[in-house]
Design an enzyme around this catalytic site. Structure first.
Site, short mmCIF file in Angstrom:
data_model
loop_
_atom_site.label_atom_id
_atom_site.label_comp_id
_atom_site.label_asym_id
_atom_site.label_seq_id
_atom_site.Cartn_x
_atom_site.Cartn_y
_atom_site.Cartn_z
CB CYS A 120 -0.91 -0.01 1.23
SG CYS A 120 -2.05 1.39 1.28
CG ASP A 180 -0.73 4.19 5.26
OD1 ASP A 180 0.14 4.83 5.90
OD2 ASP A 180 -1.91 4.09 5.63
NE ARG A 228 -0.81 5.48 8.57
CZ ARG A 228 -2.08 5.24 8.87
NH1 ARG A 228 -2.53 5.55 10.08
NH2 ARG A 228 -2.90 4.71 7.99
CG HIS A 256 -1.45 -1.08 5.96
ND1 HIS A 256 -1.95 -0.06 6.72
CD2 HIS A 256 -1.67 -0.71 4.68
CE1 HIS A 256 -2.43 0.88 5.93
NE2 HIS A 256 -2.28 0.53 4.69
CB CYS A 287 -5.63 -0.55 4.80
SG CYS A 287 -5.32 0.01 3.11
ZN ZN Z 1 -3.33 1.16 3.08
#
Ligand code: ZN
Length: 197
Positions: A43, A45, A47, A99, A102
């Site tokens: 992803c 993302d 983080r 994750h 998400c």
């Molecule tokens: Zn995600």
């Protein structure tokens, strides 16, 4: 948090200086051909920093990231990445890593999404629809999303495995092996979903 634009370049200069001291050949070695053993599909993302939580060095992981780690055969971007990784780099492992928490998975299940994200989320909505009974049987919403994250990883692994280019490589070389992972953000733990492909 709060990395300024100026700091990025200061950090970069410091990184180059540190690398020059700790391993003087580091950058020269990297300028040669890459031979990563892993293709990581995860992803976008911010983080979920794949190379950091894997403890991987530059040159060790070929990376593709998009919203909610999708592998859609109609997406030329991810298909090109997989083709390159399999035929040119001959990676040993292809990882699809989702994750928990998400935002993409959550947003896919909410109303009012338009633009390109709306069609991007179709596959996730389809997975949720197919597993409606199981998901609705989970009382808390967080638990339901956690399960959907896992189901999504499983489907994307199946999508990878079904690709002709992957099947041909497995038939010829016995690899790549396909793996489904979930990264748990609040503990930093990487979970292998242990699919046996
Ligand atoms: Zn995600």
């Amino acid at each position: 948090m709060g990395l300024t634009y100026k700091q990025v370049f200061e950090n970069n200069r410091r990184w180059v200086a540190e690398k020059s001291v700790s391993d003087s050949d580091f950058l020269a070695k990297l300028s040669g051909e890459q031979q990563p053993d892993y293709l990581y599909i995860g992803c976008s993302d911010s983080r979920v920093p794949a190379e950091i939580f894997m403890g991987a060095q530059p040159g060790e992981v070929f990376v593709h990231r998009n919203v909610a780690n999708q592998v859609d055969p109609s997406d030329r971007n991810v298909m090109s990445v997989i083709q390159f990784a399999v035929t040119q780099l001959q990676v040993e492992h292809i990882v699809v890593c989702g994750h928990y928490l998400c935002g993409g998975i959550k947003a896919a299940m909410e109303k009012g999404i338009d633009g390109p994200l709306d069609s991007w989320f179709q596959q996730i909505r389809g997975i949720a629809g197919k597993h409606r009974d199981e998901l609705e049987g989970i009382d808390d919403l967080d638990g339901r999303y956690r399960r959907l994250v896992e189901l999504n990883v499983e489907v994307q692994c199946t999508n990878v495995l079904g690709l002709q280019v992957v099947q041909e490589a497995i038939g010829k070389n016995g690899s790549p092996t396909i793996h489904g992972w979930v990264y748990e953000m609040h503990t930093g733990r990487l979970i292998d979903l242990d699919f046996q492909y």
